[in-house]
Design a protein around this motif. Structure first.
Motif, PDB file in Angstrom:
ATOM      1  N   PRO A   1      14.273  -7.351 -67.270  1.00  0.00           N
ATOM      2  CA  PRO A   1      13.628  -8.015 -66.125  1.00  0.00           C
ATOM      3  C   PRO A   1      12.723  -7.023 -65.409  1.00  0.00           C
ATOM      4  O   PRO A   1      13.165  -5.935 -65.057  1.00  0.00           O
ATOM      5  CB  PRO A   1      14.806  -8.444 -65.251  1.00  0.00           C
ATOM      6  CG  PRO A   1      15.942  -7.551 -65.645  1.00  0.00           C
ATOM      7  CD  PRO A   1      15.717  -7.153 -67.064  1.00  0.00           C
ATOM      8  N   LEU A   2      11.493  -7.387 -65.247  1.00  0.00           N
ATOM      9  CA  LEU A   2      10.500  -6.481 -64.673  1.00  0.00           C
ATOM     10  C   LEU A   2      10.047  -7.047 -63.325  1.00  0.00           C
ATOM     11  O   LEU A   2       9.689  -8.227 -63.284  1.00  0.00           O
ATOM     12  CB  LEU A   2       9.330  -6.369 -65.650  1.00  0.00           C
ATOM     13  CG  LEU A   2       8.328  -5.226 -65.514  1.00  0.00           C
ATOM     14  CD1 LEU A   2       7.746  -4.898 -66.881  1.00  0.00           C
ATOM     15  CD2 LEU A   2       7.233  -5.538 -64.530  1.00  0.00           C
ATOM     16  N   PRO A   3      10.074  -6.325 -62.222  1.00  0.00           N
ATOM     17  CA  PRO A   3      10.481  -4.924 -62.121  1.00  0.00           C
ATOM     18  C   PRO A   3      12.004  -4.759 -62.139  1.00  0.00           C
ATOM     19  O   PRO A   3      12.716  -5.531 -61.498  1.00  0.00           O
ATOM     20  CB  PRO A   3       9.905  -4.497 -60.767  1.00  0.00           C
ATOM     21  CG  PRO A   3       9.863  -5.757 -59.963  1.00  0.00           C
ATOM     22  CD  PRO A   3       9.628  -6.885 -60.938  1.00  0.00           C
ATOM     23  N   LEU A   4      12.457  -3.741 -62.826  1.00  0.00           N
ATOM     24  CA  LEU A   4      13.898  -3.514 -62.978  1.00  0.00           C
ATOM     25  C   LEU A   4      14.568  -3.279 -61.631  1.00  0.00           C
ATOM     26  O   LEU A   4      15.670  -3.765 -61.386  1.00  0.00           O
ATOM     27  CB  LEU A   4      14.122  -2.317 -63.914  1.00  0.00           C
ATOM     28  CG  LEU A   4      15.578  -1.951 -64.196  1.00  0.00           C
ATOM     29  CD1 LEU A   4      16.348  -3.127 -64.760  1.00  0.00           C
ATOM     30  CD2 LEU A   4      15.649  -0.760 -65.159  1.00  0.00           C
ATOM     31  N   GLN A   5      13.887  -2.534 -60.755  1.00  0.00           N
ATOM     32  CA  GLN A   5      14.513  -2.191 -59.465  1.00  0.00           C
ATOM     33  C   GLN A   5      14.933  -3.452 -58.704  1.00  0.00           C
ATOM     34  O   GLN A   5      15.996  -3.472 -58.076  1.00  0.00           O
ATOM     35  CB  GLN A   5      13.544  -1.349 -58.628  1.00  0.00           C
ATOM     36  CG  GLN A   5      14.186  -0.782 -57.357  1.00  0.00           C
ATOM     37  CD  GLN A   5      15.331   0.181 -57.668  1.00  0.00           C
ATOM     38  OE1 GLN A   5      15.166   1.146 -58.426  1.00  0.00           O
ATOM     39  NE2 GLN A   5      16.522  -0.099 -57.123  1.00  0.00           N
ATOM     40  N   ALA A   6      14.143  -4.510 -58.770  1.00  0.00           N
ATOM     41  CA  ALA A   6      14.463  -5.740 -58.025  1.00  0.00           C
ATOM     42  C   ALA A   6      15.773  -6.337 -58.538  1.00  0.00           C
ATOM     43  O   ALA A   6      16.628  -6.783 -57.756  1.00  0.00           O
ATOM     44  CB  ALA A   6      13.322  -6.744 -58.161  1.00  0.00           C
ATOM     45  N   THR A   7      15.952  -6.342 -59.875  1.00  0.00           N
ATOM     46  CA  THR A   7      17.192  -6.875 -60.440  1.00  0.00           C
ATOM     47  C   THR A   7      18.382  -5.998 -60.064  1.00  0.00           C
ATOM     48  O   THR A   7      19.453  -6.497 -59.715  1.00  0.00           O
ATOM     49  CB  THR A   7      17.060  -6.981 -61.970  1.00  0.00           C
ATOM     50  OG1 THR A   7      16.070  -7.966 -62.251  1.00  0.00           O
ATOM     51  CG2 THR A   7      18.369  -7.382 -62.620  1.00  0.00           C
ATOM     52  N   LEU A   8      18.176  -4.679 -60.116  1.00  0.00           N
ATOM     53  CA  LEU A   8      19.279  -3.778 -59.748  1.00  0.00           C
ATOM     54  C   LEU A   8      19.663  -3.963 -58.274  1.00  0.00           C
ATOM     55  O   LEU A   8      20.848  -3.944 -57.934  1.00  0.00           O
ATOM     56  CB  LEU A   8      18.888  -2.309 -60.009  1.00  0.00           C
ATOM     57  CG  LEU A   8      18.545  -1.944 -61.448  1.00  0.00           C
ATOM     58  CD1 LEU A   8      18.430  -0.431 -61.606  1.00  0.00           C
ATOM     59  CD2 LEU A   8      19.578  -2.478 -62.432  1.00  0.00           C
ATOM     60  N   ASP A   9      18.659  -4.174 -57.431  1.00  0.00           N
ATOM     61  CA  ASP A   9      18.950  -4.404 -56.005  1.00  0.00           C
ATOM     62  C   ASP A   9      19.770  -5.680 -55.831  1.00  0.00           C
ATOM     63  O   ASP A   9      20.727  -5.708 -55.048  1.00  0.00           O
ATOM     64  CB  ASP A   9      17.643  -4.516 -55.203  1.00  0.00           C
ATOM     65  CG  ASP A   9      16.932  -3.170 -55.073  1.00  0.00           C
ATOM     66  OD1 ASP A   9      17.554  -2.130 -55.381  1.00  0.00           O
ATOM     67  OD2 ASP A   9      15.733  -3.159 -54.685  1.00  0.00           O
ATOM     68  N   SER A  10      19.394  -6.741 -56.560  1.00  0.00           N
ATOM     69  CA  SER A  10      20.148  -8.002 -56.450  1.00  0.00           C
ATOM     70  C   SER A  10      21.583  -7.815 -56.911  1.00  0.00           C
ATOM     71  O   SER A  10      22.519  -8.323 -56.287  1.00  0.00           O
ATOM     72  CB  SER A  10      19.501  -9.095 -57.311  1.00  0.00           C
ATOM     73  OG  SER A  10      18.173  -9.278 -56.943  1.00  0.00           O
TER      74      SER A  10
END
Ligand SMILES: [Zn+2]
Length: 519
Positions: free
Chosen positions: A116-125
């Motif tokens: 999932p791009l951007p990865l940071q957004a998924t990690l934050d969720s």
């Protein structure tokens, strides 16, 4: 981490003066298979918070510990799934039934070139609303390629486009990815020149990451595809792993020894190559993947596919949106219904599915098409090859499964190893199988302090009955939970007990740690 946890636990005790000792949990009366491959022994494990404090034959519970009687069952490190698609839908169904019911405590996503791009957004969720299990990600080559090339991907990338992919890789990597994944048999990765993948792998190496790949061919050009990943390991100088390694074509069956010989020779020459493998003779994907040249109307090619890649009776549709009644039927069965040769059926099935994809695309406002149009479970591997690949000392176990998939591996892969391959067929010892599900998997993914029962390691633990553990999911009934997985802890908290999820959500987002490359 450990020191902070201990301090917190001790402070807790100072504040309640009558309690002299940190409060932990002790799992006693268990046969300990610690993940290293060492022989099982009877003992106990004690943990405080999310960290294992002690393990051994003489470990005793401290006065205020919660005590779990293991009833003589086997306690192993929580299983680590190095090739998982269970991230899909995890935010919506954070209990992750398919995962925890198998004894899996960590899943590694971002597979086959997709993340999932951007990865940071998924990690934050995931950090804001944690699931029951730990999760780590690779950055996917296909996702980078799509972001840079859009719909115009059916060609080699230009030097400028590769530069853009490199820039995106660097920024995505900043989120803490384990490495780069590729799916070179899928769109858009299949159109990449090997030099494009090599360039990205070299940048990945410079960032301290590793490389995994669904290789460019699992059938027709298998040996060239193996050579490509070996070349990446050699020239880019980073650890490389073949995802779900298989000999996926009837003329290749029986060549597992040759494959292992090629890989061992590469290792002997300094290439750090490994593999993961799932324990089924059938794969799941889309019908289109059967045609590497995407020549879906080619009758001769279709006949060859049905002769050499998968027989009509071995091609089982998992879903088929153009005609949902075909789901659960094989191409042979559908051909019989339609009173036509299976090759004509296969061509028509793909033509109608592609039409539906085009229609959905035309109707989608933002160009993003959602919903699966078709999926297939194809019998394409041979059991003796699977056993040899499983037994290779450098292969670890994966599921390649999903929370809501049509393939039974989503619910059954790990218990199937313990039931079928350990207990029934003696293809692996229990200790070696557990090693391939835990410490070796952690090593191959670059995870630290996971995959062993040892002081300082995270308290990811799976308690199971080696006499009864078994998968129950099948292609016809893929969501049946397994039997014999008694209890599962993630970061010291119970997520599976009494045959159900507990509602606890202790999963952590795991990130690349540089220590992993040095150990
Ligand atoms: Zn794959």
């Amino acid at each position: 981490m450990l020191r902070r946890q201990l301090l917190a636990a001790l402070l807790l005790c100072v504040s309640c003066a009558e309690r002299p000792v940190a409060v932990g949990t002790t799992i006693s009366n268990v046969s300990i298979v610690d993940g290293t491959g060492s022989s099982a022994y009877t003992g106990a494990v004690r943990f405080i918070g999310d960290s294992i404090i002690a393990v051994g034959p003489s470990v005793k519970a401290e006065p205020n510990d919660s005590i779990v009687d293991g009833k003589g069952l086997t306690l192993a490190p929580g299983f680590i799934d190095t090739h998982s698609h269970h991230d899909d839908g995890l935010l919506q169904t954070p209990d992750a039934l398919a995962v925890v019911s198998q004894g899996i405590t960590t899943i590694i996503a971002g597979q086959d070139g997709y993340h999932p791009l951007p990865l940071q957004a998924t990690l934050d969720s995931l950090s804001a609303a944690p699931p029951a299990v730990n999760i780590a990600f690779y950055v996917g080559h296909g996702a980078l390629r799509s972001a840079v090339m859009g719909d115009d991907f059916k060609r080699k990338a230009t030097a400028a486009e590769i530069d853009s992919m490199v820039a995106l890789l660097r920024s995505e990597f900043g989120a803490g990815a384990l490495g780069l994944s590729a799916g070179l048999e899928y769109d858009p990765g299949i159109y990449s020149d090997p030099s494009e993948v090599m360039a990205l792998a070299k940048v990945t190496a410079s960032l301290g990451g590793r490389y995994i790949s669904h290789i460019r061919s699992e059938d027709r050009w298998f040996w060239q595809a193996v050579d490509e990943i070996i070349a990446i390991g050699r020239e880019a100088k980073l650890p490389v792993q073949i995802s779900h390694m298989k000999l996926g074509m009837i003329p290749l069956w029986g060549q597992a020894d040759s494959l292992i010989h090629v890989l061992d020779r590469a290792r002997a020459s300094g290439v750090e190559i490994t593999a993961d493998v799932y324990p089924y003779p059938y794969w799941q994907s889309t019908l289109t993947v059967l045609y590497p040249k995407r020549d879906f109307e080619n009758v001769a090619e279709t006949e060859r596919i049905l002769r050499e890649i998968a027989k009509p009776e071995g091609l089982l549709l998992g879903s088929y949106a153009p005609n949902p009644a075909y789901a659960g039927k094989t191409v042979a069965e559908i051909a019989a219904l339609r009173r036509e040769p299976p090759s004509r059926t296969l061509i028509t099935l793909i033509r109608d599915a592609n039409k539906m994809r085009e229609n959905r695309k035309a109707q989608a406002e933002n160009g993003v098409v959602s919903g699966e149009v078709e999926s297939v479970i194809a019998t394409g591997m041979d059991e003796p090859d699977i056993k040899k690949i499983l037994a290779w000392p450098h292969s670890n176990v994966c599921s390649d499964g999903a929370l809501d998939g049509a393939h039974p591996r989503g619910f059954g892969a790990f218990p199937r190893i313990l039931g079928k391959y350990v207990r029934s067929e003696h293809a692996l010892t229990l200790e070696d199988a557990v090693r391939k599900m835990t410490s070796l998997a952690a090593e191959h993914a670059g995870l630290v302090r996971r995959g062993k029962i040892a002081p300082g390691y995270h308290a990811d633990l799976t308690l199971f009955d080696p006499a009864t553990v078994e998968d129950r999911s099948t292609p016809k009934d893929p969501h049946l939970t397994s039997q014999g997985i008694d209890q599962v802890w993630v970061n010291g908290r119970s997520v599976w007990r009494d045959g159900r999820t507990t509602g606890e959500r202790p999963g952590q987002v795991l990130k690349r740690e540089t220590a992993a490359r040095k150990s």
